[in-house]
Write a protein that holds these residues in place. Structure first.
Motif, mmCIF file in Angstrom:
data_model
loop_
_atom_site.group_PDB
_atom_site.id
_atom_site.type_symbol
_atom_site.label_atom_id
_atom_site.label_comp_id
_atom_site.label_asym_id
_atom_site.label_seq_id
_atom_site.Cartn_x
_atom_site.Cartn_y
_atom_site.Cartn_z
ATOM 1 N N LEU A 81 -61.808 -84.599 96.300
ATOM 2 C CA LEU A 81 -62.719 -85.206 95.323
ATOM 3 C C LEU A 81 -62.927 -84.321 94.091
ATOM 4 C CD1 LEU A 81 -65.433 -86.607 97.762
ATOM 5 C CD2 LEU A 81 -63.783 -87.936 96.442
ATOM 6 N N ALA A 82 -62.144 -83.261 93.965
ATOM 7 C CA ALA A 82 -62.373 -82.285 92.891
ATOM 8 C C ALA A 82 -62.304 -82.912 91.502
ATOM 9 C CB ALA A 82 -61.364 -81.142 93.008
ATOM 10 N N HIS A 83 -61.481 -83.955 91.342
ATOM 11 C CA HIS A 83 -61.359 -84.590 90.017
ATOM 12 C C HIS A 83 -62.655 -85.252 89.578
ATOM 13 C CE1 HIS A 83 -60.465 -87.634 93.038
ATOM 14 N NE2 HIS A 83 -60.823 -88.539 92.164
ATOM 15 N N THR A 84 -63.568 -85.530 90.505
ATOM 16 C CA THR A 84 -64.837 -86.166 90.135
ATOM 17 C C THR A 84 -65.895 -85.148 89.711
ATOM 18 O OG1 THR A 84 -65.716 -86.150 92.414
ATOM 19 C CG2 THR A 84 -64.381 -88.045 91.759
ATOM 20 N N LEU A 85 -65.596 -83.869 89.824
ATOM 21 C CA LEU A 85 -66.579 -82.861 89.425
ATOM 22 C C LEU A 85 -66.894 -82.951 87.937
ATOM 23 C CD1 LEU A 85 -65.373 -79.784 91.510
ATOM 24 C CD2 LEU A 85 -67.526 -81.060 91.800
ATOM 25 N N THR A 86 -65.900 -83.262 87.122
ATOM 26 C CA THR A 86 -66.180 -83.417 85.694
ATOM 27 C C THR A 86 -67.075 -84.628 85.446
ATOM 28 O OG1 THR A 86 -64.136 -84.682 85.368
ATOM 29 C CG2 THR A 86 -64.032 -82.313 84.972
ATOM 30 N N TYR A 87 -66.964 -85.656 86.284
ATOM 31 C CA TYR A 87 -67.809 -86.838 86.113
ATOM 32 C C TYR A 87 -69.281 -86.467 86.307
ATOM 33 C CZ TYR A 87 -63.315 -89.225 87.095
ATOM 34 O OH TYR A 87 -62.005 -89.634 87.091
ATOM 35 N N ASP A 88 -69.551 -85.722 87.382
ATOM 36 C CA ASP A 88 -70.944 -85.349 87.643
ATOM 37 C C ASP A 88 -71.449 -84.338 86.610
ATOM 38 O OD1 ASP A 88 -71.877 -86.823 90.014
ATOM 39 O OD2 ASP A 88 -70.187 -85.879 90.979
ATOM 40 N N ALA A 89 -70.550 -83.477 86.119
ATOM 41 C CA ALA A 89 -70.963 -82.543 85.071
ATOM 42 C C ALA A 89 -71.360 -83.297 83.808
ATOM 43 C CB ALA A 89 -69.830 -81.557 84.783
#
Length: 258
Positions: free
Chosen positions: A177-185
């Motif tokens: 799920l690492a690609h979604t970290l920018t979404y939450d940021a």
């Protein structure tokens, strides 16, 4: 599993269980609807629970480019399949998304939030280029580095705790799920409460925290409850950021079912 199309055509996957007033569960960073399944099952005796995968997670789509507005439209699509209005429960980054969705004027009846990770004034915020750093690491295939960067530079987890986390099943899922970290940021912005934006959240809003492992979460919850016109702060003593579903469920039932 059911599916619904968001406004931009992205497929959003969700489970629907239970009977009663509809409530949508909104997950936080590095989690998907599987993590909310135990809570959904506990709530199902009193509520119709729609437990969905945010875009980029599980079988839900991930149409690019990402924008917070698209995630709000995803919630709108799930609300429509719930019957036209629903309550929202979000944890961590999902609490932020729930708050922003309700503030945007979606037909939301009530909002419950668990440990919204806004930082009190005086606490240092993540590096100003953290969104770019995370995006670069994921683009280069360095998913583990992205997770470690997030946990160390954004969450503030010490190195020994990160080393321990690498040895657990959590790490495999986190890398996926690492690609979604920018979404939450992008959801969190500068990690300060966006006062002007959230003052428009007028529906009953329950802002909760435990603070057992991140003490400032109580301060943030109290500050948010003061801003919301119909806000209430509730503290669940002894609970950390990963709240026990068995402790949380009775509170959510009492809030949403009446």
């Amino acid at each position: 599993m059911e599916q619904v199309k968001s406004r931009d055509g992205t497929t959003i996957a969700f489970d629907r269980i239970g009977q009663g007033p509809p409530v949508i569960l909104v997950t936080g960073s590095l989690s998907d609807r599987a993590d909310k399944r135990p809570l959904a099952e506990l709530l199902a005796s009193d509520l119709t629970v729609l437990n969905y995968d945010r875009r980029g997670r599980g079988p839900s789509g991930d149409t690019q480019p990402y924008a917070v507005e698209r995630e709000i439209e995803d919630i709108e699509a799930v609300i429509q399949t719930a019957g036209g209005e629903a309550g929202l429960y979000g944890s961590s980054g999902g609490a932020v998304l729930s708050m922003l969705a309700a503030s945007a004027g979606l037909p939301v009846t009530k909002v419950a939030m668990w440990e919204t990770p806004y930082l009190p004034e005086g606490m240092p915020t993540p590096p100003p280029d953290h969104v770019e750093q995370l995006g670069t690491m994921v683009a280069e295939g360095r998913r583990g580095d992205a997770v470690e960067y997030f946990l160390s530079k954004v969450v503030g987890m010490p190195p020994e705790a990160i080393a321990g986390a690498r040895q657990t099943p959590f790490w495999v899922k986190a890398e996926a799920l690492a690609h979604t970290l920018t979404y939450d940021a992008l959801l969190l912005g500068d990690y300060r409460i966006p006062v002007d934006r959230v003052k428009s959240l007028t529906v009953p809003t329950l802002v909760m925290a435990g603070g057992a492992d991140i003490p400032f979460m109580r301060d943030t919850a109290a500050a948010l409850a003061e801003i919301f016109p119909a806000g209430e702060a509730r503290f669940l003593d002894g609970q950390g950021h990963d709240v026990d579903s068995a402790v949380l469920a009775p509170v959510l039932k009492a809030f949403f079912a009446h």
